[in-house]
Design a protein around this motif. Structure first.
Motif, PDB file in Angstrom:
ATOM      1  N   LYS A   1       4.107 -11.705  -7.808  1.00  0.00           N
ATOM      2  CA  LYS A   1       5.129 -10.900  -7.133  1.00  0.00           C
ATOM      3  C   LYS A   1       5.933 -11.538  -5.918  1.00  0.00           C
ATOM      4  CE  LYS A   1       4.211  -7.560 -10.003  1.00  0.00           C
ATOM      5  NZ  LYS A   1       5.149  -6.707 -10.961  1.00  0.00           N
ATOM      6  N   THR A   2       7.257 -11.469  -5.865  1.00  0.00           N
ATOM      7  CA  THR A   2       8.040 -12.032  -4.748  1.00  0.00           C
ATOM      8  C   THR A   2       8.523 -10.742  -3.973  1.00  0.00           C
ATOM      9  OG1 THR A   2       9.958 -12.117  -6.095  1.00  0.00           O
ATOM     10  CG2 THR A   2       8.525 -14.021  -5.756  1.00  0.00           C
ATOM     11  N   GLU A   3       8.840  -9.465  -4.485  1.00  0.00           N
ATOM     12  CA  GLU A   3       9.298  -8.479  -3.559  1.00  0.00           C
ATOM     13  C   GLU A   3       8.392  -8.083  -2.641  1.00  0.00           C
ATOM     14  OE1 GLU A   3       8.225  -6.407  -7.352  1.00  0.00           O
ATOM     15  OE2 GLU A   3       8.834  -8.305  -6.851  1.00  0.00           O
ATOM     16  N   PRO A   4       8.644  -7.612  -1.192  1.00  0.00           N
ATOM     17  CA  PRO A   4       7.864  -6.914  -0.327  1.00  0.00           C
ATOM     18  C   PRO A   4       6.800  -5.878  -0.737  1.00  0.00           C
ATOM     19  CG  PRO A   4      10.184  -7.246   0.487  1.00  0.00           C
ATOM     20  CD  PRO A   4       9.814  -7.363  -0.854  1.00  0.00           C
ATOM     21  N   PHE A   5       5.752  -5.791  -0.328  1.00  0.00           N
ATOM     22  CA  PHE A   5       4.800  -4.737  -0.740  1.00  0.00           C
ATOM     23  C   PHE A   5       5.230  -3.570  -0.098  1.00  0.00           C
ATOM     24  CE2 PHE A   5       1.238  -1.980  -0.882  1.00  0.00           C
ATOM     25  CZ  PHE A   5       0.653  -2.198  -2.223  1.00  0.00           C
ATOM     26  N   PRO A   6       5.501  -2.343  -0.848  1.00  0.00           N
ATOM     27  CA  PRO A   6       5.960  -1.092  -0.318  1.00  0.00           C
ATOM     28  C   PRO A   6       4.813  -0.640   1.133  1.00  0.00           C
ATOM     29  CG  PRO A   6       5.978  -0.772  -2.664  1.00  0.00           C
ATOM     30  CD  PRO A   6       5.289  -1.994  -2.034  1.00  0.00           C
ATOM     31  N   GLU A   7       5.669  -0.343   1.940  1.00  0.00           N
ATOM     32  CA  GLU A   7       4.605   0.214   3.234  1.00  0.00           C
ATOM     33  C   GLU A   7       3.991   1.277   3.092  1.00  0.00           C
ATOM     34  OE1 GLU A   7       3.630  -0.839   6.818  1.00  0.00           O
ATOM     35  OE2 GLU A   7       5.094  -2.026   5.906  1.00  0.00           O
ATOM     36  N   TYR A   8       4.398   2.346   2.507  1.00  0.00           N
ATOM     37  CA  TYR A   8       3.923   3.543   2.124  1.00  0.00           C
ATOM     38  C   TYR A   8       2.665   3.529   1.402  1.00  0.00           C
ATOM     39  CZ  TYR A   8       5.299   4.799  -2.620  1.00  0.00           C
ATOM     40  OH  TYR A   8       5.489   4.882  -3.919  1.00  0.00           O
ATOM     41  N   LEU A   9       2.465   2.380   0.502  1.00  0.00           N
ATOM     42  CA  LEU A   9       1.435   1.888  -0.305  1.00  0.00           C
ATOM     43  C   LEU A   9       0.277   1.143   0.300  1.00  0.00           C
ATOM     44  CD1 LEU A   9       3.211   1.662  -3.594  1.00  0.00           C
ATOM     45  CD2 LEU A   9       1.845   3.404  -3.085  1.00  0.00           C
ATOM     46  N   LYS A  10       0.392   0.675   1.420  1.00  0.00           N
ATOM     47  CA  LYS A  10      -0.487  -0.335   2.165  1.00  0.00           C
ATOM     48  C   LYS A  10      -1.787   0.451   2.403  1.00  0.00           C
ATOM     49  CE  LYS A  10       2.738  -3.595   4.107  1.00  0.00           C
ATOM     50  NZ  LYS A  10       3.066  -4.340   5.240  1.00  0.00           N
ATOM     51  N   PRO A  11      -2.132   1.566   2.922  1.00  0.00           N
ATOM     52  CA  PRO A  11      -3.409   2.314   2.987  1.00  0.00           C
ATOM     53  C   PRO A  11      -4.214   2.128   1.344  1.00  0.00           C
ATOM     54  CG  PRO A  11      -1.781   3.465   4.088  1.00  0.00           C
ATOM     55  CD  PRO A  11      -0.870   2.576   3.352  1.00  0.00           C
ATOM     56  N   LEU A  12      -3.492   2.545   0.662  1.00  0.00           N
ATOM     57  CA  LEU A  12      -3.968   2.513  -1.013  1.00  0.00           C
ATOM     58  C   LEU A  12      -4.504   1.204  -1.256  1.00  0.00           C
ATOM     59  CD1 LEU A  12      -4.830   4.043  -3.740  1.00  0.00           C
ATOM     60  CD2 LEU A  12      -2.421   3.501  -4.201  1.00  0.00           C
ATOM     61  N   LEU A  13      -3.734   0.325  -0.745  1.00  0.00           N
ATOM     62  CA  LEU A  13      -3.776  -1.290  -1.116  1.00  0.00           C
ATOM     63  C   LEU A  13      -5.388  -1.654  -0.387  1.00  0.00           C
ATOM     64  CD1 LEU A  13      -3.536  -4.237  -2.132  1.00  0.00           C
ATOM     65  CD2 LEU A  13      -2.057  -4.374  -0.025  1.00  0.00           C
ATOM     66  N   GLN A  14      -5.451  -1.237   0.991  1.00  0.00           N
ATOM     67  CA  GLN A  14      -6.586  -1.444   1.504  1.00  0.00           C
ATOM     68  C   GLN A  14      -7.806  -0.717   1.032  1.00  0.00           C
ATOM     69  OE1 GLN A  14      -6.865  -3.902   3.973  1.00  0.00           O
ATOM     70  NE2 GLN A  14      -4.738  -4.379   3.292  1.00  0.00           N
ATOM     71  N   GLU A  15      -7.736   0.530   0.460  1.00  0.00           N
ATOM     72  CA  GLU A  15      -8.818   1.049  -0.283  1.00  0.00           C
ATOM     73  C   GLU A  15      -9.352   0.232  -1.421  1.00  0.00           C
ATOM     74  OE1 GLU A  15      -9.516   5.928  -1.246  1.00  0.00           O
ATOM     75  OE2 GLU A  15      -7.400   5.240  -0.864  1.00  0.00           O
ATOM     76  N   CYS A  16      -8.373  -0.127  -2.208  1.00  0.00           N
ATOM     77  CA  CYS A  16      -8.540  -0.897  -3.389  1.00  0.00           C
ATOM     78  C   CYS A  16      -9.133  -2.098  -3.300  1.00  0.00           C
ATOM     79  CB  CYS A  16      -7.467  -0.787  -4.362  1.00  0.00           C
ATOM     80  SG  CYS A  16      -6.943   0.770  -4.930  1.00  0.00           S
ATOM     81  N   LEU A  17      -9.189  -3.012  -2.253  1.00  0.00           N
ATOM     82  CA  LEU A  17      -9.099  -4.408  -2.386  1.00  0.00           C
ATOM     83  C   LEU A  17     -10.915  -4.693  -2.342  1.00  0.00           C
ATOM     84  CD1 LEU A  17      -6.620  -5.738   0.445  1.00  0.00           C
ATOM     85  CD2 LEU A  17      -7.201  -6.747  -2.220  1.00  0.00           C
ATOM     86  N   PRO A  18     -11.673  -3.748  -1.647  1.00  0.00           N
ATOM     87  CA  PRO A  18     -13.040  -4.048  -1.817  1.00  0.00           C
ATOM     88  C   PRO A  18     -13.588  -4.044  -2.971  1.00  0.00           C
ATOM     89  CG  PRO A  18     -12.714  -2.466   0.127  1.00  0.00           C
ATOM     90  CD  PRO A  18     -11.267  -2.805  -0.519  1.00  0.00           C
ATOM     91  N   HIS A  19     -13.101  -3.063  -3.803  1.00  0.00           N
ATOM     92  CA  HIS A  19     -13.491  -2.864  -5.475  1.00  0.00           C
ATOM     93  C   HIS A  19     -12.954  -4.013  -6.079  1.00  0.00           C
ATOM     94  CE1 HIS A  19     -14.643   1.101  -4.310  1.00  0.00           C
ATOM     95  NE2 HIS A  19     -13.562   1.635  -3.707  1.00  0.00           N
ATOM     96  N   TYR A  20     -11.845  -4.475  -6.054  1.00  0.00           N
ATOM     97  CA  TYR A  20     -11.368  -5.786  -6.629  1.00  0.00           C
ATOM     98  C   TYR A  20     -12.006  -6.974  -6.170  1.00  0.00           C
ATOM     99  CZ  TYR A  20      -8.256  -9.698  -7.729  1.00  0.00           C
ATOM    100  OH  TYR A  20      -7.831 -10.798  -8.315  1.00  0.00           O
ATOM    101  N   ASN A  21     -12.400  -7.318  -4.882  1.00  0.00           N
ATOM    102  CA  ASN A  21     -12.835  -8.177  -4.549  1.00  0.00           C
ATOM    103  C   ASN A  21     -14.381  -8.402  -4.959  1.00  0.00           C
ATOM    104  OD1 ASN A  21     -10.764  -9.343  -3.081  1.00  0.00           O
ATOM    105  ND2 ASN A  21     -11.364  -8.137  -1.308  1.00  0.00           N
ATOM    106  N   ARG A  22     -15.050  -7.127  -5.344  1.00  0.00           N
ATOM    107  CA  ARG A  22     -16.516  -7.220  -5.816  1.00  0.00           C
ATOM    108  C   ARG A  22     -16.455  -7.596  -7.288  1.00  0.00           C
ATOM    109  NH1 ARG A  22     -20.274  -2.021  -6.946  1.00  0.00           N
ATOM    110  NH2 ARG A  22     -21.983  -2.907  -7.966  1.00  0.00           N
ATOM    111  N   LEU A  23     -15.414  -7.517  -7.775  1.00  0.00           N
ATOM    112  CA  LEU A  23     -15.570  -8.009  -9.552  1.00  0.00           C
ATOM    113  C   LEU A  23     -15.142  -9.290  -9.832  1.00  0.00           C
ATOM    114  CD1 LEU A  23     -13.598  -4.824 -11.448  1.00  0.00           C
ATOM    115  CD2 LEU A  23     -15.776  -5.933 -11.688  1.00  0.00           C
TER     116      LEU A  23
END
Length: 245
Positions: free
Chosen positions: A217-239
């Protein structure tokens, strides 16, 4: 019990949305020995959550599917029309269902980096929560598998797109089924197995004739979704360390 009951291999895909799960379903649909099923638990999920208030086409989906989760699982376990059965499921559709049936199927977890997945999902459902997209549910599922000594097959969408043949060969070997070259391409357009929700979600896969080449992906990540991103990352990194390919 073994995942090959009466010489039938039941494969349950446990995916998040926007994870190329439909492309993987189309891939398995090219096998002459395989019957595929598109999100049979979607109706159960909508009936029992507030998602029915904001998922497009919710009423039609509820009308088109069995909304009783136990009934759906029983049908999955008694289906026997082909030697290989592929059930494309969203992990968050499981809710509180009894998961003992997972001891008798091949369990495949499909994940995707949330930085790529979340903006794609938000184009259809604009204010998603972690309950909508399955990352925490994947962790819960992994906890269950570890407790029950079930070994899932883990796929990462990026690895699959970077080398579809290699990843699918490994998947088939782990599932103890033969790999076929036909799994790498299909006709453009809809399939009869598509759920009634296809018109809202499947535009890209209907234009495809195989797994698309991976493009970051090249488009900027939407600012309002960044808290959700941080919430999801540990679960993704575990898998991710478990992912084949």
């Amino acid at each position: 019990m073994n995942s090959k009951n009466n010489n039938i291999t039941r494969i349950c895909l446990w995916s998040g949305p926007r994870n190329i799960s439909t492309a993987l379903m189309y891939s398995f649909a090219q096998r002459e020995d395989t019957l595929v099923f598109d999100e049979p638990l979607y109706g159960y999920y909508l009936k029992n959550t507030k998602a029915k208030e904001y998922h497009p086409g919710a009423k039609d989906i509820l009308d088109s599917l069995d909304n009783n989760g136990e009934n759906v699982v029983n049908k999955m376990m008694y289906e026997d029309r082909k030697p290989v059965l592929f059930f494309k499921n969203m992990t968050h559709h499981l809710l509180d269902l009894n998961r003992d049936f997972m001891k008798n199927v091949v369990n495949v977890i499909l994940t995707r980096h949330p930085k790529e997945m979340i903006p794609s999902f938000a184009k259809v459902i604009t204010n998603p929560t972690i309950q909508d997209i399955g990352y925490a549910d994947h962790s819960n599922l992994l906890d269950f598998f570890e407790k029950e000594a079930i070994t899932p097959i883990v796929l990462d969408s990026t690895k699959l797109l970077l080398n579809p043949e290699n990843t699918l060969r490994k998947l088939c070997k782990k599932a103890q089924i033969q790999f076929y070259d036909s799994m790498l391409q299909w006709q453009a357009g809809a399939r009869p197995e598509d759920g009634i929700w296809a018109k809202y979600w499947y535009d890209n896969v209907h234009k495809s004739t195989g797994f698309s080449k991976y493009k970051p992906k090249t488009e900027p990540f939407p600012e309002y979704l960044k808290p959700l991103l941080q919430e999801c990352l540990p679960h993704y990194n575990r898998l991710l360390p478990y992912a084949i390919g």
